[in-house]
Design a protein around this motif. Sequence first.
Motif, PDB file in Angstrom:
ATOM      1  N   ILE B  47       0.860  -1.180   0.000  1.00 40.88           N
ATOM      2  CA  ILE B  47       0.000   0.000   0.000  1.00 40.88           C
ATOM      3  C   ILE B  47       0.898   1.232   0.000  1.00 40.88           C
ATOM      4  N   VAL B  48       0.641   2.146  -0.915  1.00 44.32           N
ATOM      5  CA  VAL B  48       1.464   3.359  -0.971  1.00 44.32           C
ATOM      6  C   VAL B  48       0.609   4.618  -0.866  1.00 44.32           C
ATOM      7  N   HIS B  49      -0.696   4.424  -0.773  1.00 46.54           N
ATOM      8  CA  HIS B  49      -1.594   5.581  -0.683  1.00 46.54           C
ATOM      9  C   HIS B  49      -2.875   5.154   0.001  1.00 46.54           C
ATOM     10  N   VAL B  50      -3.263   5.916   1.004  1.00 42.26           N
ATOM     11  CA  VAL B  50      -4.577   5.730   1.609  1.00 42.26           C
ATOM     12  C   VAL B  50      -5.106   7.119   1.855  1.00 42.26           C
ATOM     13  N   ALA B 328      -2.449   0.853   5.520  1.00 41.32           N
ATOM     14  CA  ALA B 328      -1.701   2.102   5.692  1.00 41.32           C
ATOM     15  C   ALA B 328      -0.498   2.068   4.768  1.00 41.32           C
ATOM     16  N   PRO B 329      -0.002   3.242   4.414  1.00 44.43           N
ATOM     17  CA  PRO B 329       1.183   3.268   3.540  1.00 44.43           C
ATOM     18  C   PRO B 329       2.320   2.469   4.158  1.00 44.43           C
ATOM     19  N   GLY B 330       3.006   1.719   3.322  1.00 45.37           N
ATOM     20  CA  GLY B 330       4.135   0.931   3.788  1.00 45.37           C
ATOM     21  C   GLY B 330       3.766  -0.474   4.207  1.00 45.37           C
TER      22      GLY B 330
END
Lengths: 588, 588
Positions: B47-50, B328-330
Amino acid sequence: MAQATSLRVEAARGDRPLDLLIEGATLVNVFTREVYPADIGIAGGYIVHVGAPTWQGPEPLARLQAHGKFALPGFIDTHVHIESSMMSPAEFAAAVLPHGTTTVVIDPHEVANVAGLRGVRYMLRATADLPLRVALQVPSCVPAVPALETAGAEFGPQEIAEMLSWERVIGLAEVMDYVGVIGQGERMRHILDAALERGVVISGHCPGLSGRELAAYIVGGPDSDHEGLGYEELLGKLRLGMAVEARVSSFSESITMLGAIVRQLGFAPPNLVMCTDDIFPPDLARCGHMDHVVRRAIAAGFPPVDAVRTATLHGAQRHRLYDRGALAPGKLADILLVSDLSNPRADEVLVGGQLVARAGRMVVPLPQATDDLERENTVRLPRPPAAADLALRARPGQQRERVRVLSLVPGQPRGLETIELPVRDGVLDTSATPDVCLIAILERHGRTGGSSLALVKGTGLQRGAVASTVAHDSHNLLILGHTPGDMALAAAQIASWGGGLCCVEGGRVLAGVPLPIAGLMSPRPLHELAPLVDALGQALQGLGMPGPNPLGTIFGLALPVIPRYGVTDRGLVDTATQAFIPLWADEE
Amino acid sequence: MAQATSLRVEAARGDRPLDLLIEGATLVNVFTREVYPADIGIAGGYIVHVGAPTWQGPEPLARLQAHGKFALPGFIDTHVHIESSMMSPAEFAAAVLPHGTTTVVIDPHEVANVAGLRGVRYMLRATADLPLRVALQVPSCVPAVPALETAGAEFGPQEIAEMLSWERVIGLAEVMDYVGVIGQGERMRHILDAALERGVVISGHCPGLSGRELAAYIVGGPDSDHEGLGYEELLGKLRLGMAVEARVSSFSESITMLGAIVRQLGFAPPNLVMCTDDIFPPDLARCGHMDHVVRRAIAAGFPPVDAVRTATLHGAQRHRLYDRGALAPGKLADILLVSDLSNPRADEVLVGGQLVARAGRMVVPLPQATDDLERENTVRLPRPPAAADLALRARPGQQRERVRVLSLVPGQPRGLETIELPVRDGVLDTSATPDVCLIAILERHGRTGGSSLALVKGTGLQRGAVASTVAHDSHNLLILGHTPGDMALAAAQIASWGGGLCCVEGGRVLAGVPLPIAGLMSPRPLHELAPLVDALGQALQGLGMPGPNPLGTIFGLALPVIPRYGVTDRGLVDTATQAFIPLWADEE
């Protein structure tokens, strides 16, 4: 390990006397959020019994009566620079332990900028035998901006990797160069890789970041922040799973806003932790340490048990310190006893089951560290500056000069103005502009021997001079003043001390704080040091510097990572473009 | 690592297209317990964007519409024995992924008892390329009680240490020998030390333990439990900071009681996690997997978001799998989309950003494992037993024998009775006591070639015979029956399959489940296997075995860690004193 574990197991099952039984306490359970009566049994430094208030095993070796008191886990400061306390690690420990801080995760960023790997090793050695538990994160940005300043050391990926292999080193400290992380600049990328490969915690520092930039920062590795201030920023960072380090420092506090968020959410999220970051001696003496953060949290609306959880269990989990942060069998016996859970002050502080502080005072002696670095004068100037060295000379033949001046306006980014000054005897004359003074930054690490001289407006200093070897982040010798003579005197005084702070007016030293350890820290205890720092602050106020925190202003003047302009040992800098700016307005 | 991170950072900041954008979802935030609209951007499996439901970067390579759906993190099963599903790891993955289980922490205890280190290696190899994320805990008690039974392997501290060094091995699995932990017996102490020295998670198993014994157990190392059932026990273990693994298995469930505790506490404590432990194929087919646990939790009173947190974030933190458990990102892009948050069923399941299941079915092929162990017949008998081998002979010259009989009474510890039986043709005659049948345990690992023969009362089996190579924990060949002929037939059938379950009556095979992988697992998919197991269960019920779970009764008959008596390949045992008991009542 085997034998020690076995002894504790034997004590737990009642086949060996407990070292200590705390009786009659009301336990604050940070797992279930309950508060109920329980006795606590300790053996071999660990908690081995938590239960109904009637121990049925053999007679313990000692008992501690805690009737009417709450038992909480020792507080964990997730991010602190010991150097900001201006105390040696031992005296720092003596100052914070009575306030219930039993574990600190330190970032020895300042001493690293002065003494490099030696400085970091010093912090490990000097904390090895303290009752305070000290874990260390590796400073990630030494120096903050290599191209713009001369620090005492430079940490690349190899140095980072080496330090990460040391004992008690548990992660990478606040990665301030968020531009480098987001842009995946080579230096930052390699430093992050050293940490990512080892799978350690990477702490962040990203004020104001949001949206895609914030996500990119987190994806790049760092996943905490202690800089956020606003409601949207703090809640946004919590939502993204960042470890949000609620901070109450000498510069800033986010706990009030976080209290509003906790009230709104109905609980303190597990990724909310607490830290002090930078606390000056007078604040530490007046307010306390992590207990102050917890009290502020409660005042801001945290339910008391959630404030305690945030300061204990959450911090332990954040830093993967699984052996602490709760009062439960198998955890380290770091325990506070407090009388008022809604206004906690530690009556007793135990570390590893040993009583270390009572009623705000240490009750055990601290090891007196004697370390090479403590005996060394790290103020390495080619020679102390003479007054003439600190006069700002006009270019040959100029009668007036239009000159660029660093400009401070409260609440705004540091700006740049152009002013015109007369020239007298070849030197720029600021006597008609009392809000403008000289600033000199002298490289003091024995590397270049260079220095810069510029003008700054808006510090509030009306007369005299002040000098400091605390000058973030490279901690060169910073001198601010109206006359080269006063400036030279302040510098000479500090050089003779091996570092410190000094305030001078009219050829007379008004106040001074010797900081002989790396030019950052004093071996004095807090009760001696805090009055010295207070006196210096009062002297500065007497010279016209406004506000409660003139030291903060001075310490940050040479920091090349604050928008938008600054001054380093190499000259005036544009911190956004990371370029130098000529002093003279007619030069580009 | 460096390059992959950089690519993800570029996608996060919008300088490279996302691999996938999930649009219109309602995010379940496991940090803040909020539920709100957010899009989710994925790149490189993470995930890199939320964020706000309007992605402003470049056009993503793919989009997934999730309007009207809730996005949750993939479920984490903190403790499961794949072998209990009777499926190969690949087919297990295919069975559980559609139910939203994206990470499992397995304890290959059963295959380890059969095949030792080879068995554990097999589980790692067979799970290496699955879309299901599999982490492994090292079986800690192989065999359960070395003195009482013959397993296929014995794990001492050296084997434990070796396995702990393997990739994807993250801890020590349920330490069932709590007597050994509390008593600090030599074998258990050394095994624990191997784990303590490496600082890995040590999982526990301590039904009914409380007070000083429980504290001693935790102090000894293990700090979780999935066996607790009662209110006081479960709340007590939560209060002590144990990771309480809420369980819904084929044998038992604790989620109802934990629901009451969560309601009382007002939230799910961070040390509450979820697991399935042992689930038989029919239950998996009928009820699902971790989604079933979550639904049961909600039905039991967990707020839906707390049920999700418990099944995701809490499990990830428990097992220190910091790269998952939240959206979440990361974090790894393991994502479920569900239409009804109060009754979650996964419409879509993504693992590493890849859609792997939709509407309850896998949509990606699974690697077909072909492994030496899968082709090997692990039923290593000197020869298949003849009927005569399975007749219980009286001592020479006896007309009647007073004989000790293992006695099962539902809800009670296994007892021992003495009955008197007539002897016919030198063989004990049980024809007049249809509630008593023969039980044979044949060592089947090619080690001793030994066997034991005894009598058991109260299984419910009225006629015929049943045999199984699933026979906890040593998984020798267990045969239960009324006639040596039927018993021999069932055993021969199983031996020819290389393991499995078989039910026989009157010389005819009624039902069978071949389990050729280590005698424990089938290569068949769930939709083929579950009906076979169901048919076997029905055949057993037809032969008189009561209740919904006759298999559970059979599988546990040879387990020498259940109070108070049992039978192994070496004879009748007193599990409390760990001593053998003579069959004949007149012998001591």
